[in-house]
Write a protein that holds these residues in place. Structure first.
Motif: not given
Ligand code: SF4
Ligand code: SF4
Length: 204
Positions: A84-92, A130-145
């Motif tokens: 699993r991965a978590l995608l976070l918005p850079h604006c936060s 990360k505690k739950k084993g996710y990879d985390v990405y802080v992305v600048p926009g949806g096109s990075c997905i």
């Protein structure tokens, strides 16, 4: 795509979010959904809490309900996903200038949080995931997905973004057969935005 209006639901009553969950269960069965949405907006005093006009508040609420419905439909498949991965918005991020110490990888493109500020929402979310084993990405926009998914075979993705942006992400992920869960922003504006960290913790 950002909304054409700004909003901040951080002062909305808990009842508002409970009502979203309730209506999402009934979605598709309700013949007078627009009336229901207008009633929720009125009863929860969303216009007073946010300054939104009724039309914008309906758009926002409709998106929240659509995303909650996606979460419900995808939950079982998502729970079976091992990678699993978590995608976070850079604006936060707490800072969007060079006070943010995150490392930027242009090949993805994505930031990796460097944990410079304990009270940064992205930092808190990064720790939780990360505690739950996710990879985390802080992305600048949806096109990075698509780039991130092409480099890594994730089976499940949690996406945090404003409603319009996260809906585009859901389409991309569904086309790639990835189980998705969403956490819409409760405050937009493309800087100093916010999501509910408890909602994220429950979703993860
Ligand atoms: S905690 Fe992470 S995301 Fe937040 S400002 Fe610092 S490096 Fe950037
Ligand atoms: S509010 Fe954040 S997630 Fe939404 S469009 Fe702006 S930068 Fe992207």
């Amino acid at each position: 795509m950002p909304y054409q209006f700004t909003f901040d639901l951080s002062k909305a009553p808990h009842l508002f979010f409970a009502e979203i969950a309730r209506v999402s269960y009934q979605k598709g069965m309700h013949k007078t959904l627009l009336n229901t949405l207008q009633d929720i907006i009125k009863n929860c005093r969303i216009q007073e809490a946010t300054g939104l006009n009724i039309a914008d508040a309906v758009v926002l609420l409709q998106d929240f309900i659509d995303l909650q419905a996606v979460n419900l439909m995808e939950r079982r498949k998502f729970m079976k996903a091992e990678k699993r991965a978590l995608l976070l918005p850079h604006c936060s991020r707490k800072y969007m200038d060079n006070r943010c110490q995150a490392q930027f990888d242009a090949s993805l493109p994505s930031y990796t949080c460097a944990h410079c500020s304990e009270d940064c929402l992205v930092n808190k979310a990064d720790h939780l995931a990360k505690k739950k084993g996710y990879d985390v990405y802080v992305v600048p926009g949806g096109s990075c997905i698509s780039k991130i998914l092409k480099s890594n075979q994730y089976e499940g993705v949690v996406g945090v973004a404003c409603g319009e942006e996260v809906k585009l992400g859901v389409d991309t992920l569904s086309n790639m057969n990835v189980a998705v869960q969403t956490v819409p922003l409760i405050k937009n504006g493309c800087a100093n935005t916010a999501f509910n960290i408890e909602t994220l913790a429950n979703t993860l």
